[in-house]
Motif scaffolding. Structure first.
Motif, mmCIF file in Angstrom:
data_model
loop_
_atom_site.group_PDB
_atom_site.id
_atom_site.type_symbol
_atom_site.label_atom_id
_atom_site.label_comp_id
_atom_site.label_asym_id
_atom_site.label_seq_id
_atom_site.Cartn_x
_atom_site.Cartn_y
_atom_site.Cartn_z
ATOM 1 N N PHE A 58 0.755 -1.146 0.018
ATOM 2 C CA PHE A 58 -0.045 -0.112 0.133
ATOM 3 C C PHE A 58 0.730 1.136 -0.092
ATOM 4 N N LYS A 59 0.405 2.116 -0.614
ATOM 5 C CA LYS A 59 1.331 3.704 -0.688
ATOM 6 C C LYS A 59 0.467 4.499 0.104
ATOM 7 N N LEU A 60 1.051 5.205 1.222
ATOM 8 C CA LEU A 60 0.632 5.915 2.346
ATOM 9 C C LEU A 60 1.020 7.325 1.605
ATOM 10 N N ARG A 61 0.093 8.186 1.754
ATOM 11 C CA ARG A 61 0.346 9.542 1.168
ATOM 12 C C ARG A 61 -0.334 10.491 1.908
ATOM 13 N N PRO A 62 0.122 11.678 2.462
ATOM 14 C CA PRO A 62 -0.846 12.772 3.364
ATOM 15 C C PRO A 62 -1.774 13.150 2.280
ATOM 16 N N GLY A 80 -6.239 12.034 7.666
ATOM 17 C CA GLY A 80 -5.218 12.994 6.897
ATOM 18 C C GLY A 80 -4.196 12.140 6.130
ATOM 19 N N VAL A 81 -4.464 10.701 6.143
ATOM 20 C CA VAL A 81 -3.565 9.963 5.081
ATOM 21 C C VAL A 81 -4.433 9.186 4.552
ATOM 22 N N GLU A 82 -3.963 8.899 3.186
ATOM 23 C CA GLU A 82 -4.759 8.204 2.143
ATOM 24 C C GLU A 82 -3.973 7.030 1.841
ATOM 25 N N LEU A 83 -4.640 5.996 1.490
ATOM 26 C CA LEU A 83 -3.951 4.590 1.227
ATOM 27 C C LEU A 83 -4.373 4.093 -0.241
ATOM 28 N N TYR A 84 -3.250 3.740 -0.743
ATOM 29 C CA TYR A 84 -3.464 3.557 -2.315
ATOM 30 C C TYR A 84 -2.872 2.156 -2.433
ATOM 31 N N LEU A 85 -3.255 1.594 -3.296
ATOM 32 C CA LEU A 85 -2.653 -0.042 -3.843
ATOM 33 C C LEU A 85 -1.319 0.546 -4.752
ATOM 34 N N ASN A 86 -0.317 -0.117 -4.277
ATOM 35 C CA ASN A 86 1.036 0.142 -4.962
ATOM 36 C C ASN A 86 0.745 -1.132 -6.042
ATOM 37 N N THR A 87 0.463 -0.529 -7.282
ATOM 38 C CA THR A 87 0.246 -1.450 -8.306
ATOM 39 C C THR A 87 1.488 -1.710 -9.094
ATOM 40 N N TRP A 88 2.518 -0.835 -9.055
ATOM 41 C CA TRP A 88 3.751 -1.198 -9.865
ATOM 42 C C TRP A 88 4.597 -1.979 -8.934
#
Length: 146
Positions: A58-62, A80-88
């Motif tokens: 998962f990619k954590l980003r503010p 205040g943190v967004e969680l993305y799926l780290n596809t690469w």
């Protein structure tokens, strides 16, 4: 080359070992372990990196840094943190996970069999740590250093 290997006109040692371990399933003669043994070995072998490797998926980003374009699907936004799926990363991590899972099906297990997968898990751990760093120091994300 060895008295243990059968004489063949064209001898490929790795092929003989593969045939012995998978088709004939005689690797159990050297001892067996449960199918989850490699999971335990990964946790112990990678020490604390295993937790960060899971975070690397998962990619954590503010939340303030979401103005930049991303192709990764967003999973969660919390505190205040967004969680993305780290596809690469999944493109590299999935074959390593399948590699370890296939070796888990064999009854005879040794840590040396899955050592080639360790660097990929370390890359995932590094990506997880980079995500934590971007959350803890948002200035790095806004300056484009991430």
């Amino acid at each position: 080359s060895s008295p243990m290997l059968p004489p063949l006109p064209f001898l490929w040692a790795e092929g003989v070992v593969l045939f012995y371990n998978t088709i004939e399933n005689k690797s159990a003669n050297w001892g067996t372990s449960p199918f989850y043994w490699y999971l335990i070995a990964l946790v112990k072998g990678l020490l604390g990196c295993f937790v960060f490797a899971l975070l690397g998926v998962f990619k954590l980003r503010p939340s303030a840094a979401t103005a930049t374009a991303t192709t990764s699907p967003k999973i969660l936004s919390l505190f205040g943190v967004e969680l993305y799926l780290n596809t690469w990363l999944l493109e590299y991590l999935l074959p390593a996970v399948v590699f370890v899972a296939l070796y888990s099906l064999l009854p005879h297990k040794e840590l040396r069999f899955i050592l080639p997968a360790f660097p990929i898990f370390n890359v995932a751990a590094a990506e997880g740590l980079a995500g934590i760093w971007s959350v803890l120091s948002p200035s790095a994300e806004t300056k484009g250093k991430n």
